[in-house]
Design a protein around this motif. Structure first.
Motif, PDB file in Angstrom:
ATOM      1  N   VAL A   1     -18.772  -3.306  -2.818  1.00  0.00           N
ATOM      2  CA  VAL A   1     -18.130  -2.058  -2.399  1.00  0.00           C
ATOM      3  C   VAL A   1     -18.044  -1.053  -3.537  1.00  0.00           C
ATOM      4  CG1 VAL A   1     -16.018  -1.043  -1.490  1.00  0.00           C
ATOM      5  CG2 VAL A   1     -16.812  -3.245  -0.615  1.00  0.00           C
ATOM      6  N   GLU A   2     -17.640  -1.512  -4.719  1.00  0.00           N
ATOM      7  CA  GLU A   2     -17.431  -0.591  -5.837  1.00  0.00           C
ATOM      8  C   GLU A   2     -18.737  -0.007  -6.367  1.00  0.00           C
ATOM      9  OE1 GLU A   2     -17.081  -3.505  -9.690  1.00  0.00           O
ATOM     10  OE2 GLU A   2     -15.508  -3.603  -8.188  1.00  0.00           O
TER      11      GLU A   2
ATOM     12  N   ILE B   1     -14.377   4.510   3.469  1.00  0.00           N
ATOM     13  CA  ILE B   1     -14.858   3.131   3.572  1.00  0.00           C
ATOM     14  C   ILE B   1     -13.903   2.169   2.851  1.00  0.00           C
ATOM     15  CG2 ILE B   1     -16.717   1.546   2.915  1.00  0.00           C
ATOM     16  CD1 ILE B   1     -18.654   3.924   3.216  1.00  0.00           C
ATOM     17  N   ILE B   2     -13.540   2.522   1.607  1.00  0.00           N
ATOM     18  CA  ILE B   2     -12.635   1.674   0.828  1.00  0.00           C
ATOM     19  C   ILE B   2     -11.303   1.486   1.549  1.00  0.00           C
ATOM     20  CG2 ILE B   2     -11.226   1.595  -1.265  1.00  0.00           C
ATOM     21  CD1 ILE B   2     -13.971   0.815  -1.927  1.00  0.00           C
ATOM     22  N   SER B   3     -10.757   2.565   2.105  1.00  0.00           N
ATOM     23  CA  SER B   3      -9.470   2.503   2.787  1.00  0.00           C
ATOM     24  C   SER B   3      -9.545   1.613   4.030  1.00  0.00           C
ATOM     25  CB  SER B   3      -9.007   3.907   3.182  1.00  0.00           C
ATOM     26  OG  SER B   3      -8.838   4.720   2.041  1.00  0.00           O
ATOM     27  N   SER B   4     -10.628   1.736   4.768  1.00  0.00           N
ATOM     28  CA  SER B   4     -10.804   0.921   5.972  1.00  0.00           C
ATOM     29  C   SER B   4     -10.946  -0.555   5.620  1.00  0.00           C
ATOM     30  CB  SER B   4     -12.038   1.401   6.753  1.00  0.00           C
ATOM     31  OG  SER B   4     -11.891   2.745   7.168  1.00  0.00           O
TER      32      SER B   4
ATOM     33  N   LEU C   1       0.117  -3.639   1.107  1.00  0.00           N
ATOM     34  CA  LEU C   1      -0.952  -4.331   0.394  1.00  0.00           C
ATOM     35  C   LEU C   1      -2.272  -3.569   0.501  1.00  0.00           C
ATOM     36  CD1 LEU C   1      -1.418  -6.880  -1.293  1.00  0.00           C
ATOM     37  CD2 LEU C   1      -2.110  -8.067   0.803  1.00  0.00           C
ATOM     38  N   ALA C   2      -2.456  -2.861   1.613  1.00  0.00           N
ATOM     39  CA  ALA C   2      -3.670  -2.055   1.781  1.00  0.00           C
ATOM     40  C   ALA C   2      -3.781  -1.002   0.681  1.00  0.00           C
ATOM     41  CB  ALA C   2      -3.668  -1.383   3.153  1.00  0.00           C
ATOM     42  N   ILE C   3      -2.651  -0.423   0.291  1.00  0.00           N
ATOM     43  CA  ILE C   3      -2.647   0.586  -0.770  1.00  0.00           C
ATOM     44  C   ILE C   3      -3.073  -0.040  -2.094  1.00  0.00           C
ATOM     45  CG2 ILE C   3      -1.288   2.343  -1.935  1.00  0.00           C
ATOM     46  CD1 ILE C   3      -1.661   2.769   1.075  1.00  0.00           C
ATOM     47  N   ALA C   4      -2.602  -1.257  -2.343  1.00  0.00           N
ATOM     48  CA  ALA C   4      -2.991  -1.962  -3.567  1.00  0.00           C
ATOM     49  C   ALA C   4      -4.488  -2.236  -3.579  1.00  0.00           C
ATOM     50  CB  ALA C   4      -2.217  -3.274  -3.686  1.00  0.00           C
ATOM     51  N   PHE C   5      -5.041  -2.626  -2.432  1.00  0.00           N
ATOM     52  CA  PHE C   5      -6.479  -2.902  -2.348  1.00  0.00           C
ATOM     53  C   PHE C   5      -7.310  -1.627  -2.514  1.00  0.00           C
ATOM     54  CE2 PHE C   5      -5.572  -7.006   0.089  1.00  0.00           C
ATOM     55  CZ  PHE C   5      -5.932  -7.795  -0.995  1.00  0.00           C
ATOM     56  N   ILE C   6      -6.767  -0.500  -2.035  1.00  0.00           N
ATOM     57  CA  ILE C   6      -7.465   0.776  -2.247  1.00  0.00           C
ATOM     58  C   ILE C   6      -7.552   1.068  -3.746  1.00  0.00           C
ATOM     59  CG2 ILE C   6      -7.318   3.282  -1.959  1.00  0.00           C
ATOM     60  CD1 ILE C   6      -6.030   2.770   0.773  1.00  0.00           C
ATOM     61  N   ALA C   7      -6.425   0.891  -4.443  1.00  0.00           N
ATOM     62  CA  ALA C   7      -6.397   1.134  -5.888  1.00  0.00           C
ATOM     63  C   ALA C   7      -7.361   0.205  -6.617  1.00  0.00           C
ATOM     64  CB  ALA C   7      -4.978   0.950  -6.422  1.00  0.00           C
TER      65      ALA C   7
ATOM     66  N   GLY D   1      -4.257   3.769 -12.623  1.00  0.00           N
ATOM     67  CA  GLY D   1      -3.124   3.285 -11.853  1.00  0.00           C
ATOM     68  C   GLY D   1      -2.501   4.320 -10.938  1.00  0.00           C
ATOM     69  N   ALA D   2      -2.664   5.613 -11.274  1.00  0.00           N
ATOM     70  CA  ALA D   2      -2.088   6.662 -10.435  1.00  0.00           C
ATOM     71  C   ALA D   2      -2.726   6.689  -9.056  1.00  0.00           C
ATOM     72  CB  ALA D   2      -2.267   8.021 -11.111  1.00  0.00           C
ATOM     73  N   ILE D   3      -3.878   6.065  -8.903  1.00  0.00           N
ATOM     74  CA  ILE D   3      -4.536   6.013  -7.601  1.00  0.00           C
ATOM     75  C   ILE D   3      -3.618   5.363  -6.573  1.00  0.00           C
ATOM     76  CG2 ILE D   3      -6.499   5.055  -6.309  1.00  0.00           C
ATOM     77  CD1 ILE D   3      -8.105   5.232  -8.867  1.00  0.00           C
ATOM     78  N   PHE D   4      -2.832   4.374  -7.019  1.00  0.00           N
ATOM     79  CA  PHE D   4      -1.908   3.705  -6.108  1.00  0.00           C
ATOM     80  C   PHE D   4      -0.904   4.704  -5.542  1.00  0.00           C
ATOM     81  CE2 PHE D   4       1.969   1.489  -5.014  1.00  0.00           C
ATOM     82  CZ  PHE D   4       1.516   0.375  -4.316  1.00  0.00           C
ATOM     83  N   LEU D   5      -0.289   5.527  -6.407  1.00  0.00           N
ATOM     84  CA  LEU D   5       0.698   6.491  -5.961  1.00  0.00           C
ATOM     85  C   LEU D   5       0.075   7.557  -5.067  1.00  0.00           C
ATOM     86  CD1 LEU D   5       2.775   7.052  -9.229  1.00  0.00           C
ATOM     87  CD2 LEU D   5       3.416   5.716  -7.223  1.00  0.00           C
ATOM     88  N   ILE D   6      -1.107   8.044  -5.455  1.00  0.00           N
ATOM     89  CA  ILE D   6      -1.778   9.073  -4.670  1.00  0.00           C
ATOM     90  C   ILE D   6      -2.199   8.518  -3.312  1.00  0.00           C
ATOM     91  CG2 ILE D   6      -3.866  10.495  -4.537  1.00  0.00           C
ATOM     92  CD1 ILE D   6      -3.605  10.910  -7.564  1.00  0.00           C
TER      93      ILE D   6
END
Length: 323
Positions: free
Chosen positions: A3-4, A25-28, A45-51, A187-192
Motif C-alpha cells: 500500500v505505501e 484508498i489508505i482510509s478505506s 483504530l482506523a485513524i491509527a492505521f491511516i497514520a 505523527g500529526a497525520i493522526f490528529l489531522i
C-alpha cells in the motif's frame, strides 16, 4: 509495504491531487483492517492505521522537500506544495469516510459475500462510534450554550468566553500537531486524520437529512482551522526532516528555522481567526464571521498567487537523493 508504495514522491511533485486518491484508498483499507482486527475499536483504530500507512510517504516528502528547497530560487513554492499535500490528504480521508457512511447499514447487519463467507455485525455506529460521540458532544454543548468543554464555566452569549474556550482547545491541538511531527516524523497525520473523520461524519449525517447543505456552516471557521493544523504539521515536519538529515550548519539551520517559524506563525494566526469566527457564529453574530472569513480567504488566495510566480515545484533531485 504494498500500500505505501502505491504512490511515489515523483508522482506527487507533478500531480499533488493524487494524494486524494491515495488517501481514499489508505482510509478505506484502514477502516476494514481495524474492523477485522479489533471490531469494537474500529472508529479510533482506523485513524491509527491511516497514520501508519501515511508515515512512509510523508517522511520521504519532508526529507526531499528540505533538500530541494535549498536549490529553489523561490522558496515559497515548497510551501504551496506541502499545504496542497495536506489538503488532499484530508480531502481523501473525508471522501472515504463519507462514502463508507453512505454504504454501511444503519442497524447491525450480517452481510454474506458467499454462502460460507459472511461479515457479522457491521453498522455505521460500529465503524464511526467515536466520531458520532464527539459530534453529539459538540452539538449538545452549542445547543445549551453551557460554556467550556470542562463545564466549569457558563459562556452563555459571551463571545469572549466562547473565544477563550475554542481558542485554547484548538491551540492545544496545534501544539500537539507540531510536537507529534517533530517526535514521530509524521505523527500529526493522526490528529489531522481524526479531525477529517469527524468532519466527514458531520457532513454525511447532514447529507442524510432534509437540510442537505447544512454542513456548509462548518466552512467559515473550518477552513482557517484546518489550514492552521496543516501549517503546524508542516512546521514540525520540516524541523524533524532538518534534524534527521543533520542540517545543523549555521547558515542552513538559520534558514530552516525561519521557515519553521513562518509556518508556526501562519498556524497560530489561522487558529486565532478560526476561533473568532466560530465564537461569533455560536452567539448568532454573522457580521464579523462574514467579513473575517472573506478577508482570510482573500489573504490565502493572494498568498498562493504570489507563490505561483517565477517557478514551479517540478525540480528533479539528483539520483543519490532519489527516494
Amino acid at each position: 509495504m504494498v500500500v505505501e508504495n502505491l504512490l511515489s514522491t515523483r508522482s506527487l511533485r507533478r500531480h499533488a491531487i493524487l494524494m486524494t486518491i491515495f488517501s481514499f484508498i489508505i482510509s478505506s483499507v484502514a477502516l476494514w483492517t481495524a474492523y477485522f482486527t479489533f471490531p469494537s475499536h474500529t472508529s479510533i483504530l482506523a485513524i491509527a492505521f491511516i497514520a501508519i500507512g501515511m508515515v512512509p510517504i510523508f517522511y520521504k516528502i519532508f526529507v526531499e522537500a528540505e533538500h530541494i528547497q535549498e536549490r529553489l530560487e523561490n522558496k515559497l513554492v515548497i510551501h504551496r506544495y506541502l499545504i496542497a499535500i495536506y489538503v488532499f490528504l484530508s480531502l481523501g480521508t473525508i471522501l472515504s469516510f463519507i462514502a463508507w457512511y453512505a454504504i454501511l447499514p444503519d442497524q447491525s447487519t450480517t452481510v454474506c459475500i458467499t454462502k460460507d463467507m459472511c461479515i457479522n455485525d457491521i453498522s455505521k455506529e460500529l465503524f464511526f462510534s467515536e466520531q458520532m460521540k464527539t459530534l453529539k458532544g459538540i452539538e449538545s454543548l452549542r445547543a445549551k450554550l453551557t460554556g467550556d468543554v470542562t463545564a466549569f464555566a457558563s459562556c452563555g452569549a459571551s463571545s469572549g468566553c466562547w473565544f477563550d474556550t475554542i481558542f485554547v482547545n484548538n491551540l492545544t491541538v496545534m501544539v500537539f500537531a507540531i510536537l507529534f511531527s517533530v517526535l514521530y516524523g509524521s505523527g500529526a497525520i493522526f490528529l489531522i486524520s481524526w479531525n477529517s473523520s469527524v468532519v466527514a461524519i458531520a457532513i454525511a449525517e447532514r447529507l442524510n437529512t432534509v437540510q442537505h447543505f447544512a454542513f456548509l456552516g462548518f466552512l467559515p471557521h473550518g477552513i482557517p482551522e484546518f489550514i492552521g493544523y496543516f501549517s503546524a504539521a508542516i512546521a514540525g515536519g520540516l524541523f524533524s526532516a532538518m534534524i534527521v538529515r543533520h542540517r545543523m550548519k549555521k547558515i542552513v539551520a538559520v534558514h530552516m528555522i525561519v521557515e519553521v517559524l513562518i509556518f508556526a506563525l501562519l498556524a497560530f494566526i489561522s487558529i486565532l481567526v478560526g476561533a473568532i469566527i466560530e465564537a461569533n457564529i455560536i452567539i448568532g453574530n454573522q457580521e464579523i464571521p462574514t467579513y473575517l472569513s472573506a478577508a482570510y480567504i482573500i489573504g490565502i488566495v493572494l498568498f498562493i498567487i504570489g507563490i505561483r510566480k517565477k517557478e514551479s515545484y517540478h525540480y528533479e533531485p539528483k539520483p543519490k537523493f532519489e527516494l
